[in-house]
Scaffold this motif. Structure first.
Motif, PDB file in Angstrom:
ATOM      1  N   ARG A  97      36.484  33.288  38.604  1.00  0.00           N
ATOM      2  CA  ARG A  97      37.494  34.092  37.912  1.00  0.00           C
ATOM      3  C   ARG A  97      37.422  33.927  36.397  1.00  0.00           C
ATOM      4  NH1 ARG A  97      43.890  34.344  39.525  1.00  0.00           N
ATOM      5  NH2 ARG A  97      44.618  35.548  37.743  1.00  0.00           N
ATOM      6  N   VAL A  98      37.639  35.028  35.686  1.00  0.00           N
ATOM      7  CA  VAL A  98      37.765  35.007  34.231  1.00  0.00           C
ATOM      8  C   VAL A  98      39.237  34.768  33.904  1.00  0.00           C
ATOM      9  CG1 VAL A  98      37.499  36.295  32.087  1.00  0.00           C
ATOM     10  CG2 VAL A  98      35.841  36.609  33.936  1.00  0.00           C
ATOM     11  N   PRO A  99      39.570  33.638  33.309  1.00  0.00           N
ATOM     12  CA  PRO A  99      40.981  33.366  32.995  1.00  0.00           C
ATOM     13  C   PRO A  99      41.537  34.431  32.058  1.00  0.00           C
ATOM     14  CG  PRO A  99      39.654  31.375  32.784  1.00  0.00           C
ATOM     15  CD  PRO A  99      38.696  32.519  32.933  1.00  0.00           C
ATOM     16  N   PRO A 100      42.776  34.858  32.266  1.00  0.00           N
ATOM     17  CA  PRO A 100      43.377  35.879  31.397  1.00  0.00           C
ATOM     18  C   PRO A 100      43.332  35.467  29.928  1.00  0.00           C
ATOM     19  CG  PRO A 100      44.744  35.519  33.334  1.00  0.00           C
ATOM     20  CD  PRO A 100      43.689  34.470  33.359  1.00  0.00           C
ATOM     21  N   GLY A 101      42.898  36.403  29.086  1.00  0.00           N
ATOM     22  CA  GLY A 101      42.881  36.161  27.654  1.00  0.00           C
ATOM     23  C   GLY A 101      41.692  35.376  27.144  1.00  0.00           C
ATOM     24  N   GLU A 102      40.810  34.919  28.039  1.00  0.00           N
ATOM     25  CA  GLU A 102      39.635  34.169  27.602  1.00  0.00           C
ATOM     26  C   GLU A 102      38.403  35.074  27.614  1.00  0.00           C
ATOM     27  OE1 GLU A 102      38.823  30.422  29.342  1.00  0.00           O
ATOM     28  OE2 GLU A 102      40.922  29.764  29.295  1.00  0.00           O
ATOM     29  N   ARG A 103      37.593  34.918  26.578  1.00  0.00           N
ATOM     30  CA  ARG A 103      36.388  35.738  26.479  1.00  0.00           C
ATOM     31  C   ARG A 103      35.173  34.949  26.956  1.00  0.00           C
ATOM     32  NH1 ARG A 103      34.548  39.365  21.273  1.00  0.00           N
ATOM     33  NH2 ARG A 103      32.456  39.913  21.975  1.00  0.00           N
ATOM     34  N   PRO A 104      34.559  35.346  28.052  1.00  0.00           N
ATOM     35  CA  PRO A 104      33.387  34.620  28.535  1.00  0.00           C
ATOM     36  C   PRO A 104      32.186  34.849  27.635  1.00  0.00           C
ATOM     37  CG  PRO A 104      33.719  36.593  29.837  1.00  0.00           C
ATOM     38  CD  PRO A 104      34.901  36.497  28.901  1.00  0.00           C
ATOM     39  N   ASP A 105      31.355  33.844  27.493  1.00  0.00           N
ATOM     40  CA  ASP A 105      30.117  33.958  26.728  1.00  0.00           C
ATOM     41  C   ASP A 105      28.998  34.205  27.730  1.00  0.00           C
ATOM     42  OD1 ASP A 105      27.894  33.762  25.157  1.00  0.00           O
ATOM     43  OD2 ASP A 105      28.444  31.871  24.204  1.00  0.00           O
TER      44      ASP A 105
END
Length: 367
Positions: A97-105
């Motif tokens: 999961r991509v945590p809300p508000g976090e931008r994955p690199d």
């Protein structure tokens, strides 16, 4: 005679004194060379220490090769496994999961990783095959519940670069379900009619009905991906679309739709290999699009566009999941497992009959 002897004694004494001074100077020099170089008056290290502590030139960052990338941007623990088998480990939807508000690199997420997955390709294929029975049962229960008024349904959104495996997912994962309970839509370039409506209009026409599992091969996210890379709309309008998408998906969830959004993360070199394989096989020329070569030229821009979309549109209601897609067997297992976890969370139940079972049995036996 006595005078000459006195001169000899003085000369010998002077020679011995010179010899002692020379030896003392040599000992002092040796002692200094054996000690660490002292800092200068300003507290800065001496020259030899400066050479030792001089920073090494930075190397370009390389993707992690742990085989388990955990949450995007946050490596998981080596060997960590999903709880899809009931082992009590972390659920796969937490790992990916991509945590809300976090931008994955995306540049630092290994597209060949297998977070939470089986140990090998053979084990992965076997595990995916074993998911067919529970997935089929859960799908049947979901559809059965809809006959009694349950409005719940599932929408799987597949996004990714060309050759990332959207079509392969439809074949190998959705093939585990009863096709009569699935609604599949592949979105292409908008038609003139679709262009005459707001960008979400054509999406709303294809949503799954109660009891169904809907699958989008590409989706409304094309309107913030290719539209961003190719600058098809002004940036202020583009920014507004992220908010529109979030409101739209929240409304779907409130209406009983479980939204499972999957970004198939393929590597640059793996995409090249898959495109070359299509060129090498005449039977796959129909799948090759010359425009894919041009799109590769905008790879970095697309990666950035995906990162922005994942950051702005991974919400508590409708999170994004990043699935490493270089290994097809892992891709299939991971998406199948994500669907199973979400369906198990829904826990649909067969509705109870509104008739007298024993009376119906008696009548059948009597006839």
């Amino acid at each position: 005679m006595a005078g000459k002897q006195n001169e000899k004694r003085k000369a010998a004494k002077s020679e011995k004194q010179q010899e002692k001074r020379g030896k003392a100077a040599k000992d002092a020099k040796d002692a200094r060379s054996a000690q660490p170089e002292k800092a200068g008056k300003s507290g800065k290290p001496g020259k030899s220490e400066e050479r030792e502590k001089a920073p090494k030139p930075e190397r370009a960052a390389e993707p992690a090769k742990t085989g388990n990338h955990g949450k995007p941007g946050k490596p998981g623990k080596p060997g960590e496994r999903s709880g899809a088998d009931g082992s009590g480990a972390r659920p796969l939807r937490e790992l990916l999961r991509v945590p809300p508000g976090e931008r994955p690199d995306l540049g630092h997420l290994d597209p060949s990783a297998t977070p939470g997955g089986p140990a090998s390709k053979a084990a992965g294929a076997a595990a995916t095959a074993l998911l067919a029975q529970p997935l089929g049962s859960l799908q049947e229960r979901l559809y059965a519940a809809s006959t009694a008024g349950d409005r719940r349904r599932v929408l799987l959104v597949l996004q990714g670069m060309d050759t990332s495996g959207k079509g392969g997912t439809l074949k190998h994962v959705i093939g585990l379900f009863n096709p009569s309970g699935c609604r599949i839509k592949a979105f292409k370039a908008p038609t003139p009619e679709e262009l005459g409506h707001p960008f979400l209009w054509r999406i709303k026409q294809e949503l799954p009905r109660p009891g169904e599992i809907g699958i989008f091969d590409r989706s409304h996210y094309e309107d913030v991906l290719i539209a961003r890379v190719r600058e098809l709309v002004p940036r202020n309008r583009l920014r507004a679309r992220y908010a529109q998408i979030n409101r739209f998906e929240k409304a779907l969830v409130d209406d009983g739709v479980t939204v499972v959004k999957v970004f198939l993360h393929i590597g640059y070199e793996e995409q090249r290999a898959r495109l070359l394989a299509r060129l090498d096989d005449p039977d796959k020329h129909w799948k090759f699009n010359v425009g894919d070569i041009e799109e590769r030229g905008a790879w970095a821009a697309y990666q950035e566009a995906y990162e922005v979309a994942l950051e702005r549109c991974s919400t508590d209601a409708a999170p994004w999941y990043v699935v490493p897609a270089d290994r097809k067997w892992y891709r299939n297992w991971a998406i199948s497992t994500l669907l199973r976890e979400h369906l198990e969370d829904l826990d649909p139940q067969y509705p109870k009959g509104d008739f007298d079972v024993e009376e119906c049995r008696r009548r059948l036996l009597a006839g």
